[in-house]
Enzyme design. Sequence first.
Site, mmCIF file in Angstrom:
data_model
loop_
_atom_site.group_PDB
_atom_site.id
_atom_site.type_symbol
_atom_site.label_atom_id
_atom_site.label_comp_id
_atom_site.label_asym_id
_atom_site.label_seq_id
_atom_site.Cartn_x
_atom_site.Cartn_y
_atom_site.Cartn_z
ATOM 1 N N PHE A 58 0.875 -1.244 -0.019
ATOM 2 C CA PHE A 58 0.120 -0.083 0.119
ATOM 3 C C PHE A 58 0.947 1.214 -0.004
ATOM 4 O O PHE A 58 0.761 2.099 0.758
ATOM 5 C CB PHE A 58 -0.924 0.047 1.291
ATOM 6 C CG PHE A 58 -1.945 -0.901 1.030
ATOM 7 C CD1 PHE A 58 -3.100 -1.035 0.474
ATOM 8 C CD2 PHE A 58 -1.910 -2.279 2.085
ATOM 9 C CE1 PHE A 58 -4.059 -2.148 0.332
ATOM 10 C CE2 PHE A 58 -2.721 -3.303 2.127
ATOM 11 C CZ PHE A 58 -3.681 -3.120 1.021
ATOM 12 N N HIS A 59 1.714 1.395 -0.969
ATOM 13 C CA HIS A 59 2.590 2.519 -1.062
ATOM 14 C C HIS A 59 3.353 2.678 -2.457
ATOM 15 O O HIS A 59 3.391 1.283 -2.887
ATOM 16 C CB HIS A 59 3.684 2.792 -0.025
ATOM 17 C CG HIS A 59 4.605 1.535 0.069
ATOM 18 N ND1 HIS A 59 4.452 0.232 1.171
ATOM 19 C CD2 HIS A 59 5.549 1.011 -0.600
ATOM 20 C CE1 HIS A 59 5.603 -0.482 0.703
ATOM 21 N NE2 HIS A 59 5.925 -0.117 -0.160
ATOM 22 N N ALA A 60 4.051 3.515 -2.846
ATOM 23 C CA ALA A 60 4.742 3.757 -3.861
ATOM 24 C C ALA A 60 6.109 4.280 -3.415
ATOM 25 O O ALA A 60 6.378 4.711 -2.120
ATOM 26 C CB ALA A 60 4.031 4.519 -4.849
ATOM 27 N N ARG A 105 2.208 -0.489 -4.901
ATOM 28 C CA ARG A 105 2.219 -1.839 -4.906
ATOM 29 C C ARG A 105 1.605 -2.445 -3.768
ATOM 30 O O ARG A 105 1.405 -1.663 -2.478
ATOM 31 C CB ARG A 105 3.693 -2.550 -4.992
ATOM 32 C CG ARG A 105 4.468 -2.629 -3.692
ATOM 33 C CD ARG A 105 5.252 -1.296 -3.355
ATOM 34 N NE ARG A 105 5.776 -0.544 -4.442
ATOM 35 C CZ ARG A 105 6.903 -0.163 -4.689
ATOM 36 N NH1 ARG A 105 7.831 -1.091 -4.285
ATOM 37 N NH2 ARG A 105 7.176 0.465 -5.765
#
Length: 142
Positions: A58-60, A105
Amino acid sequence: MVDKNNMSDYPNVQMVDFKSCGDERGSLIALEQIKNVPFDIKRVYYMFDTKEGVTRGFHAHKALKQVAIAVKGSCNFVLDNGKKRVNVKLDDPCKGLLIEEFIWREMNQFSPDCVLMVLASEYYDESDYVRDYDEFLKAQLK
Ligand code: T46
């Protein structure tokens, strides 16, 4: 040169094939920076014993490049470039998933035996993470 299978319609994400030096004793893969991993490797981490049903990520990342390899078992990456989401299943220790900057992702569907190893181009730096999805989308528009 790095041998990459081009995901041409999806920039900043590619599959990388690793040559296995297998013989009658079993298999062996060597990972070498620049030679078959397309950056200097500053950090290696791995996740294992992931609980059933868990979704991670839950981040880039703003600048980080990484190669993820399911060295044992399998898991699924949901990748999002702000326009399109794709699923990439990792279940082969001979293949790495290269994820470059500004790709959101999420990782799920970890098999109970999954060991997911990640090679990273930078040391751990929380300020490189974009953990807010709206902020990620705004950054895509710049
Ligand atoms: C990524 C995906 C694929 C550290 O102290 N050092 C490290 O190098 C890492 C990666 C994490 N941590 C700490 C930070 C958290 O307290 O370990 C804990 C779990 O990290 P996080 O919640 O960021 O884990 P994931 O699975 O959500 O994401 C990780 C990577 O952080 C990330 O860069 O791309 O795997």
